[in-house]
Design a protein around this motif. Sequence first.
Motif, PDB file in Angstrom:
ATOM      1  N   LEU A 142       7.212 -12.672   3.859  1.00 31.23           N
ATOM      2  CA  LEU A 142       7.921 -11.485   4.346  1.00 31.23           C
ATOM      3  C   LEU A 142       7.049 -10.677   5.300  1.00 31.23           C
ATOM      4  N   PHE A 143       5.818 -10.371   4.900  1.00 34.03           N
ATOM      5  CA  PHE A 143       4.951  -9.547   5.738  1.00 34.03           C
ATOM      6  C   PHE A 143       4.486 -10.303   6.987  1.00 34.03           C
ATOM      7  N   THR A 144       4.356 -11.605   6.888  1.00 31.66           N
ATOM      8  CA  THR A 144       3.972 -12.393   8.064  1.00 31.66           C
ATOM      9  C   THR A 144       5.112 -12.434   9.071  1.00 31.66           C
ATOM     10  N   ALA A 145       6.337 -12.605   8.579  1.00 31.47           N
ATOM     11  CA  ALA A 145       7.499 -12.657   9.472  1.00 31.47           C
ATOM     12  C   ALA A 145       7.690 -11.343  10.215  1.00 31.47           C
ATOM     13  N   VAL A 146       7.336 -10.242   9.568  1.00 34.04           N
ATOM     14  CA  VAL A 146       7.457  -8.930  10.203  1.00 34.04           C
ATOM     15  C   VAL A 146       6.485  -8.798  11.365  1.00 34.04           C
ATOM     16  N   GLY A 147       5.330  -9.460  11.251  1.00 32.27           N
ATOM     17  CA  GLY A 147       4.352  -9.423  12.325  1.00 32.27           C
ATOM     18  C   GLY A 147       3.092  -8.654  12.019  1.00 32.27           C
ATOM     19  N   PHE A 148       2.833  -8.369  10.736  1.00 30.85           N
ATOM     20  CA  PHE A 148       1.598  -7.677  10.393  1.00 30.85           C
ATOM     21  C   PHE A 148       0.402  -8.566  10.719  1.00 30.85           C
ATOM     22  N   PRO A 149      -0.583  -8.046  11.466  1.00 30.33           N
ATOM     23  CA  PRO A 149      -1.750  -8.854  11.795  1.00 30.33           C
ATOM     24  C   PRO A 149      -2.619  -9.136  10.572  1.00 30.33           C
ATOM     25  N   GLU A 150      -2.510  -8.287   9.542  1.00 28.67           N
ATOM     26  CA  GLU A 150      -3.286  -8.505   8.311  1.00 28.67           C
ATOM     27  C   GLU A 150      -2.327  -8.388   7.128  1.00 28.67           C
ATOM     28  N   PRO A 151      -1.451  -9.391   6.929  1.00 26.91           N
ATOM     29  CA  PRO A 151      -0.432  -9.298   5.881  1.00 26.91           C
ATOM     30  C   PRO A 151      -1.003  -9.068   4.491  1.00 26.91           C
ATOM     31  N   SER A 152      -2.153  -9.659   4.194  1.00 22.27           N
ATOM     32  CA  SER A 152      -2.725  -9.486   2.856  1.00 22.27           C
ATOM     33  C   SER A 152      -3.101  -8.027   2.608  1.00 22.27           C
ATOM     34  N   GLY A 153      -3.595  -7.341   3.620  1.00 17.21           N
ATOM     35  CA  GLY A 153      -3.933  -5.936   3.471  1.00 17.21           C
ATOM     36  C   GLY A 153      -2.698  -5.080   3.244  1.00 17.21           C
ATOM     37  N   ALA A 154      -1.621  -5.376   3.972  1.00 16.42           N
ATOM     38  CA  ALA A 154      -0.370  -4.633   3.793  1.00 16.42           C
ATOM     39  C   ALA A 154       0.193  -4.870   2.395  1.00 16.42           C
ATOM     40  N   ILE A 155       0.128  -6.110   1.936  1.00 17.38           N
ATOM     41  CA  ILE A 155       0.609  -6.442   0.593  1.00 17.38           C
ATOM     42  C   ILE A 155      -0.205  -5.698  -0.456  1.00 17.38           C
ATOM     43  N   ASP A 156      -1.521  -5.688  -0.294  1.00 21.68           N
ATOM     44  CA  ASP A 156      -2.383  -4.992  -1.252  1.00 21.68           C
ATOM     45  C   ASP A 156      -2.039  -3.503  -1.323  1.00 21.68           C
ATOM     46  N   ALA A 157      -1.750  -2.908  -0.174  1.00 26.13           N
ATOM     47  CA  ALA A 157      -1.415  -1.489  -0.153  1.00 26.13           C
ATOM     48  C   ALA A 157      -0.141  -1.212  -0.945  1.00 26.13           C
ATOM     49  N   VAL A 158       0.877  -2.027  -0.729  1.00 27.87           N
ATOM     50  CA  VAL A 158       2.149  -1.831  -1.434  1.00 27.87           C
ATOM     51  C   VAL A 158       1.984  -2.095  -2.933  1.00 27.87           C
ATOM     52  N   LEU A 159       1.298  -3.180  -3.273  1.00 24.51           N
ATOM     53  CA  LEU A 159       1.152  -3.527  -4.685  1.00 24.51           C
ATOM     54  C   LEU A 159       0.253  -2.526  -5.416  1.00 24.51           C
ATOM     55  N   SER A 160      -0.789  -2.043  -4.763  1.00 27.59           N
ATOM     56  CA  SER A 160      -1.667  -1.067  -5.411  1.00 27.59           C
ATOM     57  C   SER A 160      -0.881   0.184  -5.773  1.00 27.59           C
ATOM     58  N   TYR A 161      -0.055   0.649  -4.845  1.00 28.98           N
ATOM     59  CA  TYR A 161       0.772   1.819  -5.139  1.00 28.98           C
ATOM     60  C   TYR A 161       1.762   1.507  -6.257  1.00 28.98           C
ATOM     61  N   THR A 162       2.459   0.384  -6.146  1.00 34.33           N
ATOM     62  CA  THR A 162       3.500   0.038  -7.107  1.00 34.33           C
ATOM     63  C   THR A 162       2.939  -0.160  -8.504  1.00 34.33           C
ATOM     64  N   ILE A 163       1.829  -0.894  -8.602  1.00 34.41           N
ATOM     65  CA  ILE A 163       1.225  -1.143  -9.913  1.00 34.41           C
ATOM     66  C   ILE A 163       0.684   0.153 -10.507  1.00 34.41           C
ATOM     67  N   GLY A 164       0.034   0.971  -9.676  1.00 33.18           N
ATOM     68  CA  GLY A 164      -0.503   2.229 -10.171  1.00 33.18           C
ATOM     69  C   GLY A 164       0.575   3.145 -10.719  1.00 33.18           C
ATOM     70  N   MET A 165       1.646   3.316  -9.974  1.00 29.82           N
ATOM     71  CA  MET A 165       2.749   4.169 -10.422  1.00 29.82           C
ATOM     72  C   MET A 165       3.429   3.586 -11.656  1.00 29.82           C
ATOM     73  N   SER A 166       3.618   2.277 -11.669  1.00 31.94           N
ATOM     74  CA  SER A 166       4.288   1.637 -12.804  1.00 31.94           C
ATOM     75  C   SER A 166       3.459   1.744 -14.078  1.00 31.94           C
ATOM     76  N   THR A 167       2.133   1.631 -13.943  1.00 35.71           N
ATOM     77  CA  THR A 167       1.258   1.745 -15.111  1.00 35.71           C
ATOM     78  C   THR A 167       1.353   3.140 -15.717  1.00 35.71           C
ATOM     79  N   THR A 168       1.290   4.159 -14.880  1.00 32.10           N
ATOM     80  CA  THR A 168       1.390   5.538 -15.356  1.00 32.10           C
ATOM     81  C   THR A 168       2.758   5.803 -15.983  1.00 32.10           C
ATOM     82  N   GLU A 169       3.799   5.310 -15.324  1.00 35.09           N
ATOM     83  CA  GLU A 169       5.160   5.547 -15.805  1.00 35.09           C
ATOM     84  C   GLU A 169       5.409   4.837 -17.135  1.00 35.09           C
ATOM     85  N   ALA A 170       4.919   3.597 -17.245  1.00 29.65           N
ATOM     86  CA  ALA A 170       5.096   2.846 -18.491  1.00 29.65           C
ATOM     87  C   ALA A 170       4.360   3.523 -19.642  1.00 29.65           C
ATOM     88  N   ALA A 171       3.162   4.052 -19.366  1.00 31.06           N
ATOM     89  CA  ALA A 171       2.404   4.752 -20.403  1.00 31.06           C
ATOM     90  C   ALA A 171       3.151   6.002 -20.860  1.00 31.06           C
TER      91      ALA A 171
END
Length: 243
Positions: A142-171
Motif C-alpha cells: 500500500l505505502f509503496t504504491a502511493v509513492g513513499f520513498p521510504e515506505p518502511s518509515g511511513a509504516i513505522d510512524a502509523v504503527l507506532s501511533y496505532t499500537i501506542g494508542m491501542s495499548t493505553t486504551e486497552a489498559a
Amino acid sequence: MAARTKPNPIPSVWARERRTPDQPALSRDAIVREAIAMLDADGIEALSMRKLGARLGAGATSLYRHVATKDELMELAVDEVAAEIHVPDADTADWRAAVTEAAGSFRTTALRHPWLSSVLGQAGLAYLGPNLMSFSERLAALFTAVGFPEPSGAIDAVLSYTIGMSTTEAAWLTTVARSGESEAEFIARLMPAARQAAAGHAHLAGSYAESAATATDPVALRDGKFAYGLEVVLDGLSLRLAR
C-alpha cells in the motif's frame, strides 16, 4: 582443527518443524484457540501451560509436544489474532482512507484482544508468522504504491501511533472492566477525584470541567481522540509525500 560447535536453535516457533498431533483432539491449532480464549478472558498473568492443559483435558507434557514454551505459545497467539486485521488493497484511489481503515482495524483487533498490543514487542519472533507477514506485506504494498520513498518509515510512524494508542486504551478498558461498572459509570465516579487533583492547574482544571460537561458517550470520545491523532500523523506523511 577444532570441531565446529552446533549453533543454538533460533528461539522461535516458526524456526522449527511442526509436530504431528499425538491425540486427534489435541493439535497446535486447538491449543492456540484455547490459549486466546484464556488471554481474552483473564489476561497474560492467568495463562500457564498447566492451566491450559487442564482446560483442554491434557497434561502439560502433551502440550509441550506441540508448543515448547509459553513464549512460543504467545508467538502463535499473536499471529493467530493478526489474521483479524484488514488492510485494503494497494490499488486504492484514496491512500489516506485506506491507511485509516487499516489502522482502525488494528485498533479494533487490539481492543478485542486487550493483551495483544502489550506483547507485540515481547513475543519472540512473532513477526515471522504467516498472518503477521501477510499484514506487513500488504502494508508495504500500500505505502509503496502511493509513492513513499521510504515506505518502511511511513509504516513505522502509523504503527507506532496505532499500537501506542491501542495499548493505553486497552489498559484503560481492562481497568473499567475490573470495576464491574460501565465506562460511563466509572468515569462519573472518577471525575470528582480527577477535578480535585487538577485544582490549581489551570489548563487541566479547564479540560476536566469541559470533559465533565460534554462526555456523554465515552466510546465516541475515544474514537474521536484516536481519529484526531491519526489525522495528525497522516498530515505529516502527506507533507513528506508531497516533497
